[in-house]
Design a protein around this motif. Structure first.
Motif, PDB file in Angstrom:
ATOM      1  N   ARG A   1      77.434  68.217  17.008  1.00 27.45           N
ATOM      2  CA  ARG A   1      78.041  67.151  17.802  1.00 27.45           C
ATOM      3  C   ARG A   1      77.992  67.485  19.288  1.00 27.45           C
TER       4      ARG A   1
ATOM      5  N   ASP B   1      70.319  62.790  21.798  1.00 26.30           N
ATOM      6  CA  ASP B   1      70.233  61.374  21.448  1.00 26.30           C
ATOM      7  C   ASP B   1      69.640  60.498  22.553  1.00 26.30           C
TER       8      ASP B   1
ATOM      9  N   ARG C   1      69.577  64.881  11.865  1.00 25.97           N
ATOM     10  CA  ARG C   1      70.661  64.321  12.663  1.00 25.97           C
ATOM     11  C   ARG C   1      70.160  63.652  13.934  1.00 25.97           C
ATOM     12  N   PHE C   2      69.130  64.239  14.555  1.00 27.24           N
ATOM     13  CA  PHE C   2      68.716  63.756  15.866  1.00 27.24           C
ATOM     14  C   PHE C   2      67.376  63.028  15.854  1.00 27.24           C
TER      15      PHE C   2
ATOM     16  N   GLU D   1      74.770  66.433  20.640  1.00 27.18           N
ATOM     17  CA  GLU D   1      74.406  65.039  20.390  1.00 27.18           C
ATOM     18  C   GLU D   1      74.149  64.265  21.675  1.00 27.18           C
TER      19      GLU D   1
END
Length: 408
Positions: A369, A376, A96-97, A372
């Motif tokens: 999330r 990110d 995801r990251f 995130e």
């Protein structure tokens, strides 16, 4: 031939050494002044998230540190009885990251950072402070017990008890007690096999994580009066507070000696500084924005600071503008998370645990999330991501400096 500019870094911890490496890489003549007699860090382990690993990419260290990633398989949050409230896995986080979470001993990171600067750059056993922050027309001045020196740039990376911060901002109230104390230990635990976890009790938490070298890193936190200490030793205190919690906690405690246990009260900067610079002096890390450790971002943000400072070294107001909003938001979030983790109200704990368990089952992506906006982030200079960014995903900059998002 143009004369190189001179930078003095006060503090040889993670933020200071990252700044020294980044500035040296940009052509600066750098001196690091560390008040401790050696660079051996006070502490145990540190978790590095994808955001700080991208910052380390800028100084050529990111992939070396990623190779130390130890977390495999499931992890999550548990109750003292051992019941899982939530589960995540390392592969999902990395996908995801754009990279893994890496847990390593602080000494390993310090040694890797120190290797990036020339021999003789770091002077240990030297206490230093700023006597004149300088301005556009004159250099800053740094004093040690032996002498005083001028610098085109001073990086104050001297920690939560910074001697430089009150020189720059005399009216700032400084740090406040966060309401809890922490213990940390790194020990070999023969035969121990377990998933990384954090366990939430009533006014207490515990974390257990395997390191790649075979040792176990464990930490604990509990609400206590400031400056309170165990009547006997801190291992005995941990046994009283956590000895009847789930495996592998008893085994970790059995493997630890009293001298292995570190204890520190937690303080943070509750009122944000008006800026992270004055004149030719810039603050990084805990000196600028000390925060509770519940997000695991203290060292990560120091690394971000250092790399962004090297990018904006000719324009310190731009450095403050880039860093102050992000770190202020994270510091406030860390305070809120600490209150949630260390709840003492039994009905509130029951609601918290039920909600966490329910969300983990029906909407596990919500947990990622919430991370995130932290993970990110990317530095303002190349490279934005390393060779280990997962195939099929690229990171590119959004209009807001420092934020990245994924494209296929």
């Amino acid at each position: 031939m143009a004369q190189s500019k001179r930078a003095v870094v006060i503090g040889g911890g993670i933020g200071g050494l990252t700044a020294a490496a980044a500035l040296h890489r940009s052509g600066w003549d750098v001196t690091v002044l560390e008040r401790a007699p050696s660079l051996e860090p006070v502490g145990a382990a540190i978790s590095l998230a994808p955001n700080s690993l991208r910052a380390l990419d800028v100084i050529g260290l990111g992939d070396e540190i990623r190779d130390l990633a130890a977390w495999q398989g499931d992890g999550g949050v548990r109750t003292p009885s051992g019941r899982w409230l939530s589960r995540t896995d390392a592969d999902t986080v990395a996908a995801r990251f754009g990279g893994p979470l890496v847990l390593l001993h602080r000494a390993t990171l310090i040694n890797s950072l120190a290797a990036l600067v020339p021999s003789g750059t770091v002077r240990t056993g030297v206490a230093a402070t700023v006597t004149d922050p300088g301005d556009a027309g004159r250099p800053a001045r740094v004093a040690t017990p032996e002498d005083e020196t001028e610098a085109d740039l001073v990086v104050a990376a001297d920690g939560i008890r910074s001697a430089v911060r009150p020189v720059l901002f005399a009216d700032h109230p400084g740090t406040v007690y966060s309401g809890f104390t922490t213990w940390r230990v790194v020990v070999p635990v023969p035969g121990a096999q377990f998933a990384s976890h954090e366990t939430w009790g009533r006014g207490r938490i515990w974390g257990s994580h395997p390191l790649k070298d075979g040792r176990v890193y464990a930490y604990a936190a509990a609400i206590t009066p400031a400056s309170e200490r165990a009547p006997d030793d801190e291992k005995a205190e941990l046994l009283r507070r956590y000895g009847d919690w789930h495996d592998p906690i008893p085994a970790i405690l059995a493997a630890a000696r009293p001298e292995d246990v570190l204890r520190h009260d937690v303080h943070h900067i509750a009122e944000p500084l008006p800026a992270y610079h004055r004149g030719r002096v810039a603050l990084v890390g805990d000196a600028a924005h000390a925060m509770p450790p519940m997000l695991g971002q203290g060292g990560n943000q120091a690394i971000e600071d250092a790399v962004v400072l090297a990018h904006h070294c000719a324009d310190l107001p731009a450095y403050s503008a880039a860093r102050l909003p992000r770190t202020t938001a994270l510091a406030r979030q860390a305070v809120k998370v600490a209150r949630l983790n260390l709840m003492t109200n039994r009905p509130g704990i029951a609601v918290r645990n039920t909600t966490l368990a329910g969300l983990s089952k029906v909407a596990p992506a919500l947990f990622l999330r919430s991370f995130e906006a932290i993970a990110d982030w990317g530095p303002p200079q190349q490279p934005y991501a390393s060779r280990q960014t997962p195939a099929g995903k690229q990171l590119r900059r959004t209009p807001s400096e420092g934020r990245l998002h994924r494209t296929r």
